[in-house]
Design a protein around this motif. Structure first.
Motif, PDB file in Angstrom:
ATOM      1  N   GLU A 175       1.830  -1.783  -1.102  1.00  0.00           N
ATOM      2  CA  GLU A 175       2.241  -0.933   0.088  1.00  0.00           C
ATOM      3  C   GLU A 175       1.264   0.039   0.573  1.00  0.00           C
ATOM      4  OE1 GLU A 175       6.989  -1.786  -0.175  1.00  0.00           O
ATOM      5  OE2 GLU A 175       6.154  -0.094  -1.152  1.00  0.00           O
ATOM      6  N   SER A 176       0.534   0.609  -0.380  1.00  0.00           N
ATOM      7  CA  SER A 176      -0.323   1.481   0.034  1.00  0.00           C
ATOM      8  C   SER A 176      -1.691   1.067   0.817  1.00  0.00           C
ATOM      9  CB  SER A 176      -0.865   2.396  -1.275  1.00  0.00           C
ATOM     10  OG  SER A 176      -1.765   1.539  -2.130  1.00  0.00           O
ATOM     11  N   GLY A 177      -1.723  -0.317   0.643  1.00  0.00           N
ATOM     12  CA  GLY A 177      -3.016  -0.785   1.321  1.00  0.00           C
ATOM     13  C   GLY A 177      -4.257  -0.965   0.413  1.00  0.00           C
ATOM     14  N   SER A 178      -4.081  -0.576  -0.833  1.00  0.00           N
ATOM     15  CA  SER A 178      -5.069  -0.646  -1.851  1.00  0.00           C
ATOM     16  C   SER A 178      -5.311  -1.979  -2.505  1.00  0.00           C
ATOM     17  CB  SER A 178      -4.914   0.526  -2.805  1.00  0.00           C
ATOM     18  OG  SER A 178      -4.144   0.362  -3.489  1.00  0.00           O
ATOM     19  N   ARG A 179      -4.285  -2.872  -2.172  1.00  0.00           N
ATOM     20  CA  ARG A 179      -4.209  -3.884  -2.786  1.00  0.00           C
ATOM     21  C   ARG A 179      -3.467  -5.086  -1.974  1.00  0.00           C
ATOM     22  NH1 ARG A 179      -7.401  -1.816  -5.706  1.00  0.00           N
ATOM     23  NH2 ARG A 179      -7.750  -2.078  -8.205  1.00  0.00           N
ATOM     24  N   ARG A 180      -4.038  -6.308  -2.060  1.00  0.00           N
ATOM     25  CA  ARG A 180      -3.263  -7.493  -1.178  1.00  0.00           C
ATOM     26  C   ARG A 180      -2.169  -8.093  -2.361  1.00  0.00           C
ATOM     27  NH1 ARG A 180      -8.249  -9.744   0.578  1.00  0.00           N
ATOM     28  NH2 ARG A 180      -7.199 -11.889  -0.260  1.00  0.00           N
ATOM     29  N   PHE A 181      -1.229  -8.704  -1.702  1.00  0.00           N
ATOM     30  CA  PHE A 181      -0.076  -9.138  -2.630  1.00  0.00           C
ATOM     31  C   PHE A 181      -0.539 -10.510  -3.215  1.00  0.00           C
ATOM     32  CE2 PHE A 181       4.481  -9.211  -3.226  1.00  0.00           C
ATOM     33  CZ  PHE A 181       4.595 -10.507  -4.136  1.00  0.00           C
ATOM     34  N   ASP A 182      -1.269 -11.332  -2.375  1.00  0.00           N
ATOM     35  CA  ASP A 182      -1.821 -12.802  -2.910  1.00  0.00           C
ATOM     36  C   ASP A 182      -2.896 -12.470  -4.058  1.00  0.00           C
ATOM     37  OD1 ASP A 182      -3.641 -11.446  -1.050  1.00  0.00           O
ATOM     38  OD2 ASP A 182      -4.691 -13.597  -0.749  1.00  0.00           O
ATOM     39  N   ARG A 198       5.768 -14.927  -0.745  1.00  0.00           N
ATOM     40  CA  ARG A 198       5.063 -14.744  -1.809  1.00  0.00           C
ATOM     41  C   ARG A 198       5.823 -14.145  -2.832  1.00  0.00           C
ATOM     42  NH1 ARG A 198       0.883 -12.748   2.027  1.00  0.00           N
ATOM     43  NH2 ARG A 198      -0.690 -14.360   2.299  1.00  0.00           N
ATOM     44  N   HIS A 199       5.564 -14.329  -4.357  1.00  0.00           N
ATOM     45  CA  HIS A 199       6.219 -13.422  -5.297  1.00  0.00           C
ATOM     46  C   HIS A 199       5.263 -13.379  -6.428  1.00  0.00           C
ATOM     47  CE1 HIS A 199       7.717 -16.353  -8.572  1.00  0.00           C
ATOM     48  NE2 HIS A 199       6.850 -17.165  -7.965  1.00  0.00           N
ATOM     49  N   ILE A 200       5.690 -12.279  -7.185  1.00  0.00           N
ATOM     50  CA  ILE A 200       4.939 -11.869  -8.535  1.00  0.00           C
ATOM     51  C   ILE A 200       6.090 -12.118  -9.524  1.00  0.00           C
ATOM     52  CG2 ILE A 200       3.977 -10.419  -9.923  1.00  0.00           C
ATOM     53  CD1 ILE A 200       2.248  -9.422  -7.390  1.00  0.00           C
ATOM     54  N   LEU A 201       6.080 -13.029 -10.660  1.00  0.00           N
ATOM     55  CA  LEU A 201       6.868 -12.990 -11.650  1.00  0.00           C
ATOM     56  C   LEU A 201       6.384 -12.467 -12.964  1.00  0.00           C
ATOM     57  CD1 LEU A 201       9.349 -14.618 -12.974  1.00  0.00           C
ATOM     58  CD2 LEU A 201       7.961 -16.414 -13.276  1.00  0.00           C
ATOM     59  N   LYS A 228       9.215  -1.576 -14.472  1.00  0.00           N
ATOM     60  CA  LYS A 228       8.292  -0.350 -13.741  1.00  0.00           C
ATOM     61  C   LYS A 228       6.735  -0.889 -13.416  1.00  0.00           C
ATOM     62  CE  LYS A 228       6.272   4.332 -15.550  1.00  0.00           C
ATOM     63  NZ  LYS A 228       4.773   3.751 -15.066  1.00  0.00           N
ATOM     64  N   GLN A 229       6.233  -2.021 -14.245  1.00  0.00           N
ATOM     65  CA  GLN A 229       5.073  -2.396 -13.935  1.00  0.00           C
ATOM     66  C   GLN A 229       4.947  -2.974 -12.479  1.00  0.00           C
ATOM     67  OE1 GLN A 229       4.782  -4.972 -17.772  1.00  0.00           O
ATOM     68  NE2 GLN A 229       2.772  -4.414 -17.519  1.00  0.00           N
ATOM     69  N   LEU A 230       6.234  -3.785 -12.092  1.00  0.00           N
ATOM     70  CA  LEU A 230       6.087  -4.383 -11.113  1.00  0.00           C
ATOM     71  C   LEU A 230       6.389  -3.390  -9.729  1.00  0.00           C
ATOM     72  CD1 LEU A 230       8.517  -7.347 -11.513  1.00  0.00           C
ATOM     73  CD2 LEU A 230       6.388  -7.861 -10.568  1.00  0.00           C
ATOM     74  N   ASN A 231       7.132  -2.350 -10.070  1.00  0.00           N
ATOM     75  CA  ASN A 231       7.030  -1.347  -9.012  1.00  0.00           C
ATOM     76  C   ASN A 231       5.992  -0.940  -8.706  1.00  0.00           C
ATOM     77  OD1 ASN A 231       9.860  -1.006  -7.929  1.00  0.00           O
ATOM     78  ND2 ASN A 231      10.361  -0.311  -9.990  1.00  0.00           N
ATOM     79  N   ASP A 232       5.181  -0.458  -9.808  1.00  0.00           N
ATOM     80  CA  ASP A 232       3.510   0.198  -9.591  1.00  0.00           C
ATOM     81  C   ASP A 232       2.748  -0.923  -8.899  1.00  0.00           C
ATOM     82  OD1 ASP A 232       4.238   2.092 -11.131  1.00  0.00           O
ATOM     83  OD2 ASP A 232       3.423   1.403 -13.027  1.00  0.00           O
ATOM     84  N   ILE A 233       3.075  -2.184  -9.022  1.00  0.00           N
ATOM     85  CA  ILE A 233       2.166  -3.217  -8.322  1.00  0.00           C
ATOM     86  C   ILE A 233       2.526  -3.033  -6.965  1.00  0.00           C
ATOM     87  CG2 ILE A 233       1.908  -5.846  -8.005  1.00  0.00           C
ATOM     88  CD1 ILE A 233       1.924  -5.962 -10.996  1.00  0.00           C
ATOM     89  N   LYS A 234       3.834  -3.095  -6.728  1.00  0.00           N
ATOM     90  CA  LYS A 234       4.445  -3.024  -5.246  1.00  0.00           C
ATOM     91  C   LYS A 234       3.977  -1.787  -4.421  1.00  0.00           C
ATOM     92  CE  LYS A 234       8.756  -2.406  -2.439  1.00  0.00           C
ATOM     93  NZ  LYS A 234      10.223  -1.988  -2.827  1.00  0.00           N
ATOM     94  N   LYS A 235       3.858  -0.669  -5.370  1.00  0.00           N
ATOM     95  CA  LYS A 235       3.340   0.580  -4.516  1.00  0.00           C
ATOM     96  C   LYS A 235       1.851   0.461  -4.084  1.00  0.00           C
ATOM     97  CE  LYS A 235       6.312   3.819  -6.911  1.00  0.00           C
ATOM     98  NZ  LYS A 235       6.499   4.761  -7.920  1.00  0.00           N
ATOM     99  N   GLN A 236       0.995  -0.046  -4.809  1.00  0.00           N
ATOM    100  CA  GLN A 236      -0.319  -0.676  -4.760  1.00  0.00           C
ATOM    101  C   GLN A 236      -0.512  -1.243  -3.519  1.00  0.00           C
ATOM    102  OE1 GLN A 236      -2.812  -1.288  -8.150  1.00  0.00           O
ATOM    103  NE2 GLN A 236      -1.202  -0.926  -9.332  1.00  0.00           N
ATOM    104  N   GLY A 277      -1.629 -17.710  -4.787  1.00  0.00           N
ATOM    105  CA  GLY A 277      -1.219 -16.172  -4.457  1.00  0.00           C
ATOM    106  C   GLY A 277       0.461 -16.036  -4.417  1.00  0.00           C
ATOM    107  N   GLY A 278       0.888 -16.817  -5.271  1.00  0.00           N
ATOM    108  CA  GLY A 278       2.332 -16.622  -5.359  1.00  0.00           C
ATOM    109  C   GLY A 278       3.203 -17.247  -4.176  1.00  0.00           C
ATOM    110  N   GLN A 279       2.520 -18.200  -3.416  1.00  0.00           N
ATOM    111  CA  GLN A 279       3.390 -18.679  -2.176  1.00  0.00           C
ATOM    112  C   GLN A 279       4.047 -19.638  -2.275  1.00  0.00           C
ATOM    113  OE1 GLN A 279       0.999 -18.136   1.769  1.00  0.00           O
ATOM    114  NE2 GLN A 279       1.692 -20.275   2.273  1.00  0.00           N
ATOM    115  N   TYR A 280       5.104 -19.738  -1.620  1.00  0.00           N
ATOM    116  CA  TYR A 280       6.180 -20.930  -1.563  1.00  0.00           C
ATOM    117  C   TYR A 280       6.864 -20.866   0.015  1.00  0.00           C
ATOM    118  CZ  TYR A 280       6.570 -21.514  -6.747  1.00  0.00           C
ATOM    119  OH  TYR A 280       6.385 -21.809  -7.848  1.00  0.00           O
ATOM    120  N   ALA A 281       7.126 -22.219   0.205  1.00  0.00           N
ATOM    121  CA  ALA A 281       7.907 -22.363   1.530  1.00  0.00           C
ATOM    122  C   ALA A 281       9.426 -22.763   1.154  1.00  0.00           C
ATOM    123  CB  ALA A 281       7.325 -23.564   2.245  1.00  0.00           C
ATOM    124  N   LEU A 282      10.127 -21.734   1.973  1.00  0.00           N
ATOM    125  CA  LEU A 282      11.478 -21.942   1.408  1.00  0.00           C
ATOM    126  C   LEU A 282      12.482 -22.471   2.735  1.00  0.00           C
ATOM    127  CD1 LEU A 282      12.292 -18.493  -0.344  1.00  0.00           C
ATOM    128  CD2 LEU A 282      11.412 -20.852  -1.475  1.00  0.00           C
TER     129      LEU A 282
END
Length: 458
Positions: free
Chosen positions: A208-215, A286-289, A198-206, A231-236
Motif C-alpha cells: 500500500e505504500s508503493g514500495s512493493r508490488r503485490f505480484d 491476487r492473493h498471498i497465502l 502480523k507478517q501478512l499485515n507488514d506485507i500489506k503495508k509495503q 503473482g497470486g492471480q486467480y479469475a473468480l
C-alpha cells in the motif's frame, strides 16, 4: 449406421468448452453439407470440430469428416424429434450452462479480457453464439434419454454379451484397491497464528505504500503453489461456490478494484487478497497465502487421537464411516466418506491414481488392515496426521464375470442402448427431409443418410 455409432454418440454427449469456443470463429470458405428438416450443417462446423480434436491432443478417428457429420445429423434429428414430442429445455437451464462455460473460459485463459481477445468477440457476443448450439445439444441429450429411459440389462444378457467376446480380446486389469484414510489437520496455536497474521499485515503495508508490488510479494512469500508463480492471480465468479473456500470468495467480492483486504482465514491458512478487476459477477484477484506452522506437540496430540481411533477400528467397536465422521477434519475426505476416488468417481483405484506419498503406507498392508498414524505434508505445505485403511485389493487378472461383473454389465448395457438407438434412427430417417452433400458418398457410416438424401432429391 451401427459401425462407429458409439463414437458418434460420445461426440454428441461431450460438447467440450473448447469445441463451443471454436464455433465463434467460422472458416472463411463455407457451404451447407448437410440438412435435417430445416436444420443445416456447415462445412465449418465439421472443420472446427476436427481442428479442435487436434488442438486438444486427442486422437482424430479414421475418416473424421464422416463420423463428425454423422454426429451432427444425429443431433439435428434428435432435436427435431424432441420438438415433435414436446420435449423442452428450460431457458434458465441453458443460460446456466452457458454461464458455466464462460466461467470456465475465464478461469482457463486468465481473465475476461484474455478470453475476448482469444475469441475475437465480446462476452455478450460469445453468449449469443452459444445459445442455439447449447439449446440444441440439451434437446438432443434429453431426447436420447427419453428413447432409452426404459432400457435395462439382465444377468443373462450380461452373460451372453461376455461369452460373445473372443477370449484373446478380453481386457487385462492391473491391481485395483479400495483405500480409505482418516485425516486430522491440527490447529496452530493462537500465538503462531497471530505472528503469521502480523507478517501478512507488514506485507500489506509495503504494498500500500508503493514500495512493493503485490505480484512481486506473492512470488516471494505466498505458499499457494497453484498461483505463486503467477503473482497470486486467480479469475473468480460469484457462482463458483463449490470451487472456492467461502471466506475467500466472499472477501474477494467485497473489495473494490485495487483494494487489499485485511488478513482473512480460510481452511487453507491466512490470506491477504487484492481485487485486480471486477465486472459484475466476475473478478480477477491476487492473493498471498501463509500457512501458520503447527508444533510437534500439536502433531503428537493428533497422532494420539488417531491411535485411539485405529485401536477401536481393529477391535470392531467403531466402523470406518463413524471414525471418519468423528475424527477427520478434512472436508474433502469427509465428502467421500473417507475413500480415495478414481477418475471415474468410483472407490476402486489403481496405484497411479493415488497420492504418491500414500504408496509406501500400502506396501505391507493386507486387505482389512490399517497403517500406523503418520505425519504428512500436503502439496500446499500444510502438515497433518493420517492413517490408511486398505479394504480390498484385486490381483492383476484377465477380465471375468466374477471379478468384473459391473464393468461388463456397463459395456453390455451401452451396446444394447447403441443398438436400440441405431434401430430407432433407421426407422426415423425416412420421416425427415434429409440432404447430405454427395462428396460424402464414400462414407459407409452415412449410407442410410445418403440413401434418404438421394431418394428425397430425385
Amino acid at each position: 449406421m451401427k459401425k462407429g455409432f458409439l463414437f458418434v454418440l460420445a461426440i454428441l454427449a461431450a460438447g467440450t468448452a473448447q469445441q463451443a469456443l471454436a464455433q465463434t470463429k467460422k472458416v472463411v470458405a463455407d457451404k451447407i453439407i448437410g440438412k435435417v428438416g430445416d436444420r443445416i450443417i456447415l462445412q465449418s462446423d465439421i472443420a472446427n470440430a476436427v481442428e479442435d480434436i487436434r488442438r486438444q491432443g486427442g486422437e482424430v478417428p479414421p475418416n473424421p469428416d464422416c463420423i463428425l457429420l454423422e454426429a451432427e445429423l444425429v443431433k439435428k434429428a434428435l432435436v427435431l424429434q424432441a420438438e415433435k414430442d414436446s420435449v423442452t429445455v428450460d431457458d434458465a437451464e441453458v443460460e446456466s450452462l452457458i454461464e458455466n462455460q464462460i466461467r470456465g473460459f475465464i478461469q482457463a485463459y486468465g481473465g475476461r479480457e484474455a478470453l475476448e481477445e482469444i475469441a475475437g468477440r465480446t462476452i455478450y457476443q460469445i453468449k449469443e453464439d452459444f445459445r442455439k448450439p447449447f439449446k440444441e445439444k440439451e434437446l438432443a441429450n434429453k431426447m436420447r434419454s427419453k428413447i432409452l429411459e426404459t432400457v435395462r440389462i439382465t444377468p443373462n444378457e450380461v452373460k451372453d454379451y461376455f461369452e460373445s467376446i473372443p477370449k484373446d480380446s478380453l481386457p487385462y486389469y492391473e491391481s485395483e484397491l479400495e483405500v480409505g484414510k482418516i485425516v486430522i489437520f491440527p490447529k496452530p496455536s493462537r500465538d503462531i497464528e497471530s505472528y503469521t497474521a502480523k507478517q501478512l499485515n507488514d506485507i500489506k503495508k509495503q504494498i500500500e505504500s508503493g514500495s512493493r508490488r503485490f505480484d512481486q510479494m506473492a512470488k516471494l512469500y505466498s505458499e499457494d503453489p497453484g498461483s505463486k508463480d503467477n503473482g497470486g492471480q486467480y479469475a473468480l465468479n460469484k457462482a463458483d461456490k463449490g470451487m472456492w473456500d467461502p471466506v475467500f470468495l466472499s472477501t474477494a467480492f467485497k473489495l473494490k478494484e485495487g483494494q487489499i483486504s485485511n488478513v482473512v482465514k480460510s481452511k487453507f491458512g491466512l490470506h491477504i487478497i487484492q481485487c485486480v478487476s471486477r465486472n459484475g459477477d466476475d473478478a480477477v484477484v491476487r492473493h498471498i497465502l501463509m500457512i501458520p506452522p503447527v508444533t510437534e506437540d500439536e502433531l503428537n496430540e493428533a497422532k494420539g487421537r488417531l491411535d485411539s481411533a485405529r485401536s477401536m477400528l481393529i477391535a470392531g467397536t467403531l466402523t470406518f464411516g463413524e471414525a471418519v465422521n468423528k475424527y477427520s477434519n478434512d472436508e474433502d475426505n469427509k465428502f467421500t466418506g473417507g475413500w480415495e476416488m478414481s477418475r471415474e468417481q468410483t472407490s476402486m483405484v489403481t496405484i497411479d491414481q493415488l497420492d504418491k506419498t500414500m504408496i509406501p503406507l500400502l506396501k505391507n498392508l493386507k486387505p482389512g488392515q490399517y497403517s500406523q498414524p503418520e505425519v504428512f505434508t500436503t502439496e500446499q505445505g500444510k502438515k497433518g496426521v493420517r492413517f490408511i485403511y486398505l479394504r480390498t485389493r484385486t490381483e492383476p487378472h484377465r477380465e471375468n464375470l466374477k471379478d468384473d461383473y459391473n464393468k461388463i454389465a456397463a459395456r453390455a448395457l451401452e451396446e444394447k442402448k447403441q443398438n436400440i438407438l441405431s434401430n430407432w434412427f433407421a426407422d426415423k430417417i425416412s420421416t425427415y427431409y434429409i440432404y447430405v452433400d454427395p462428396k460424402f458418398g464414400s462414407c459407409d457410416s452415412l449410407k442410410p443418410w445418403l440413401d434418404a438424401s438421394a431418394s428425397r432429391n430425385k
